[in-house]
Design a protein around this motif. Structure first.
Motif, PDB file in Angstrom:
ATOM      1  N   ARG A 154       0.816  -1.218   0.000  1.00 38.52           N
ATOM      2  CA  ARG A 154       0.000   0.000   0.000  1.00 38.52           C
ATOM      3  C   ARG A 154       0.850   1.267   0.000  1.00 38.52           C
ATOM      4  NH1 ARG A 154      -4.537  -2.056   4.162  1.00 38.52           N
ATOM      5  NH2 ARG A 154      -5.072  -3.910   2.993  1.00 38.52           N
ATOM      6  N   HIS A 155       2.097   1.128   0.343  1.00 46.13           N
ATOM      7  CA  HIS A 155       2.948   2.316   0.404  1.00 46.13           C
ATOM      8  C   HIS A 155       3.744   2.427  -0.892  1.00 46.13           C
ATOM      9  CE1 HIS A 155       2.010   2.483   4.647  1.00 46.13           C
ATOM     10  NE2 HIS A 155       2.333   1.209   4.734  1.00 46.13           N
ATOM     11  N   ALA A 214      -0.876   8.968  -7.003  1.00 45.97           N
ATOM     12  CA  ALA A 214      -1.779   8.172  -6.159  1.00 45.97           C
ATOM     13  C   ALA A 214      -1.948   8.763  -4.763  1.00 45.97           C
ATOM     14  CB  ALA A 214      -1.257   6.744  -6.072  1.00 45.97           C
ATOM     15  N   ASP A 215      -0.910   9.374  -4.213  1.00 43.18           N
ATOM     16  CA  ASP A 215      -1.011   9.854  -2.832  1.00 43.18           C
ATOM     17  C   ASP A 215      -1.414  11.321  -2.729  1.00 43.18           C
ATOM     18  OD1 ASP A 215      -0.185   7.348  -2.284  1.00 43.18           O
ATOM     19  OD2 ASP A 215       1.506   7.875  -1.025  1.00 43.18           O
ATOM     20  N   PHE A 216      -1.200  12.085  -3.807  1.00 44.56           N
ATOM     21  CA  PHE A 216      -1.531  13.512  -3.702  1.00 44.56           C
ATOM     22  C   PHE A 216      -2.592  13.957  -4.723  1.00 44.56           C
ATOM     23  CE2 PHE A 216       2.618  13.346  -1.554  1.00 44.56           C
ATOM     24  CZ  PHE A 216       2.275  13.985  -0.372  1.00 44.56           C
ATOM     25  N   THR A 248      -4.796  12.386  -6.450  1.00 40.96           N
ATOM     26  CA  THR A 248      -6.142  11.796  -6.296  1.00 40.96           C
ATOM     27  C   THR A 248      -6.881  12.385  -5.093  1.00 40.96           C
ATOM     28  OG1 THR A 248      -5.184  10.001  -5.033  1.00 40.96           O
ATOM     29  CG2 THR A 248      -5.591   9.568  -7.360  1.00 40.96           C
ATOM     30  N   ARG A 249      -6.176  13.083  -4.236  1.00 43.38           N
ATOM     31  CA  ARG A 249      -6.855  13.724  -3.103  1.00 43.38           C
ATOM     32  C   ARG A 249      -7.385  15.104  -3.501  1.00 43.38           C
ATOM     33  NH1 ARG A 249      -2.162  13.314   0.980  1.00 43.38           N
ATOM     34  NH2 ARG A 249      -3.500  14.378   2.476  1.00 43.38           N
TER      35      ARG A 249
END
Lengths: 425, 302
Positions: free
Chosen positions: A162-163, A173-175, A177-178
């Motif tokens: 997941r990381h 994926a971590d920024f 998509t937010r």
């Protein structure tokens, strides 16, 4: 079962060696068919990826599988490579070590980037190719199924995968998509060019981005990139208009001073944007965007340092998951080996049961002949009694065999049982 | 209650769901999400049962008393939460929405169960008035929760905080859309609630409308704010985006709190004719109803 693995991987051999030994999809099928003729009693599977080339061999009996040298020779001779060039670069593992290795590979614990997800599909593909080439049998089937089970357990029971640890994947994926719900209606602007920028574009395309604009000082370069990514090129002079229209910007231009300062952004771009969210990935060093641009309303600016920091944190989080993942792989390896050892006892168990079943049947027939007055219910009860007695007599040796299988192949115990119960006869 | 279902049943279920959401901040055991949804579903079944029971006992329910109105709003908000869970299963939206649900239930616990005087008016207008205002209030609450989540997510992104394993929120784009729609929906619903309220009063026998009614005053204030906010949003594009729309919904929540406070304090006399309300001495409740014409209506035309 005799299990072997020979090959090279990123730990033991450099990329030049791995490239020489690599097998393409067609070559893999061709090689497996060729080796099948050479090693008729052996099941074979070949796993060839960027980071490893490994040949797995399974023989039903200890003397059925070829020697490691023979397998190495088969691999090298396919490419016409001399053995001395690979000296010290090839790895050979047998039995439990080979099983543990495959399970770790499938679970991505042996990958260059630990936890990367592609390896499991590559392992599945290797097995599938072996099946299609006719070189796989029940031994390989069990081995690869167990490897995939171990990988799935690691995936489901730990957070190893997941990381994300690469800068483009973390950025999207971590920024991104937010900030954005979807990318197909977003305008992506690439300023300049670069390997990492293109990798980020690849992630964006995977996420659904369709509207791509490329701005570069060199029009030819911009046009070529735009064509490669299915976008459109824009002249360098239109940078500010493009910035005002974009939703997501990748800055990758080679500059000495920031291309966009906070003051310029405020004066030229911010007014036109009306606080519409802008996600900026500044992947250039030196930076394309002044850090103060990130202070503007609606602007989310991430530099290489910011993303590298997030990657580092994710790497640490992955490392924290490694002990749990290794524990799962070890448990699965032990279970696989115990099951494989227990299967060695199969013929002995069948013989033992037969040795007890035959006298049981004979004695029951004799008893029923002598007591003809017994009704069906009484006969049934006596048969049940005899069955239960046989099972109870068999239970202790079965348990002993199961326990001994946990330690290794129970050859001594099997010999003793054969001799005690005259199973050879 | 005759069915054996009381407020504790569904309050307990929602509290368990909230506790499970909070547990996710520390640990995410397998099945936690499923258990949360199960607790919510069981709670909603009990909640529905309770409201149906109330309607059976008092035909002017489910929206005719402060108690029923708050519970109906909590029920609708629980439904919204389930929608959030389905759309964004990994987001911790329950941490923001469920306290509001429990707050509404707590307000219901301490509020009057007597019918509001308004509901002595023709039943259909009274019910429409209650439904529109309840849905409008829920829209404001959804907007408030979405605005709050927007501000938290935006703050994290501005400060480069990496994605959290424990606490995840929906994307800014989605929250902004929810914010905008909540604000627009709330404006329309509250306006319709206000108009039906006026019509309700006009349809009463003495037909006198009291602008000095604290509930009417605060509701007028909230409606004015919502209309102004919506006009601002339509006229100024920047107000449709980002933190501005979140701030607008947060302000809407403040107005809602003021209106609800007035409703809780003076709601029982809300809509009662001036002379009758005075006769009831400012704290009319059941007595106001008696003064206003006997037993509460059981439906049908006046």
């Amino acid at each position: 079962m005799n299990l072997l693995m020979v090959g090279c991987n990123h730990r033991a051999a450099g990329v030049d060696i791995r490239q020489q030994l690599a097998f393409g999809a067609q070559q893999t099928s061709d090689a497996l068919q060729r080796w099948r003729a050479r090693f008729a009693d052996t099941e074979l599977a070949l796993l060839s990826t960027c980071n490893r080339v490994e040949l797995y061999a399974v023989g039903a009996a200890p003397d059925a599988a070829p020697q490691p040298d023979e397998l190495v020779d088969a691999m090298l001779s396919y490419h016409g490579l001399p053995a001395r060039r690979m000296e010290g670069r090839l790895v050979s593992l047998a039995q439990r070590d080979a099983v543990l290795h495959l399970f770790r590979v499938a679970a991505s614990l042996d990958s260059m980037v630990v936890g990367e997800p592609q390896i499991l599909s590559q392992v599945k593909e290797a097995y599938q190719r072996a099946v299609e080439s006719g070189s796989a049998g029940p031994g390989l089937h069990e081995l690869f199924q167990a490897a995939m089970r171990a990988a799935r357990r690691v995936h489901n029971e730990t957070r190893l995968h997941r990381h994300r640890v690469s800068i483009p994947s973390v950025a999207i994926a971590d920024f991104a998509t937010r900030v954005f719900e979807r990318f197909d209606d977003k305008r992506v602007l690439l300023i300049g060019a670069g390997e990492m920028a293109e990798e980020t574009l690849r992630y964006l395309k995977d996420a659904g981005a369709r509207r791509i604009r490329v701005v570069n000082r060199s029009w030819d370069r911009a046009a070529a990139l735009a064509e490669a990514w299915g976008g459109a090129a824009a002249p360098w002079e239109e940078l500010w208009e493009e910035l005002a229209a974009a939703d997501l910007v990748i800055g990758a231009a080679s500059v000495q001073q920031p291309l966009v300062t906070a003051a310029e952004f405020q004066q030229v771009v911010a007014r036109k944007r009306q606080q519409r969210p802008l996600f900026v990935l500044d992947l250039a060093a030196p930076r394309n965007f002044d850090a103060d641009v990130g202070e503007q309303l609606g602007v989310y600016l991430y530099s290489l340092d910011d993303l590298a920091h997030a990657c580092e944190r994710n790497r640490a989080a992955r490392a924290a998951e490694l002990p749990s993942a290794e524990k799962i792989v070890l448990a699965e390896t032990d279970a696989f080996m115990a099951a494989a050892h227990h299967r060695l006892a199969g013929p002995v168990i069948t013989g033992l049961r037969r040795n007890l079943e035959e006298p049981k049947r004979a004695e029951l027939e004799r008893l029923f002949r002598r007591l003809p007055q017994l009704d069906q219910r009484a006969r049934g009860e006596i048969e049940l009694f005899a069955d239960r007695l046989v099972n109870k007599l068999l239970h202790p040796p079965m348990e002993s065999l199961r326990d001994a299988s946990q330690e290794g192949p129970p050859h001594g115990l099997l010999d003793a049982l054969r001799r005690l119960f005259r199973l050879e006869d | 209650m005759t069915s054996g279902i009381n407020m504790l049943c569904f309050t307990g279920c929602y509290a368990i769901a909230l506790a499970l959401e909070a547990l996710g901040l520390w640990k995410r055991p397998p099945g936690r999400r499923l258990a949360t949804v199960a607790a919510m579903l069981i709670g909603m079944v009990a909640h529905t049962w309770y409201l149906a029971d109330r309607a059976g006992q008092a035909p002017w329910a489910p929206l005719a008393s402060q108690h029923d109105w708050c519970l109906a709003a909590a029920w609708t908000l629980s439904l919204v939460y389930l929608g959030f869970v389905l759309y964004y299963p990994r987001a911790s939206s329950g941490l923001f929405l469920l306290p509001v649900v429990l707050g509404l239930i707590a307000a219901a616990r301490w509020s009057s169960r007597e019918p509001i005087a308004t509901f002595q008016a023709p039943r259909v207008w009274g019910q429409l008035h209650g439904v529109f205002l309840m849905l409008g209030a829920v829209a404001v609450l959804v907007g408030f929760v979405a605005g709050l989540m927007y501000l938290v997510q935006s703050h994290w992104l501005k400060h480069k905080r990496p994605i959290g394993e424990r606490l995840r929120l929906p994307s800014l784009e989605w929250l902004e859309r929810i914010n905008g729609r909540s604000l627009a929906g709330a404006t329309i619903l509250i306006a319709m609630g206000f108009v039906t309220g006026v019509l309700t009063h006009l349809a009463q026998r003495d037909g006198e409308f009291r602008w000095s009614d604290p509930v009417v005053l605060s509701l007028s204030g909230m409606l004015s704010w919502l209309v102004a906010a919506e006009c601002f949003r339509l006229a100024y594009p920047a107000a449709r985006r980002g933190r501005k729309v979140a701030y607008l919904t947060l302000a809407g929540f403040v107005f809602l709190l003021i209106t609800l406070s007035a409703f809780m304090r003076d709601g029982a006399a809300h809509g009662a004719p001036r002379t009758k309300a005075k006769a009831a001495g400012g704290a009319p409740k059941a007595s106001a109803i008696a003064a206003a014409g006997g037993a509460p209506r059981t439906g049908g035309p006046p």
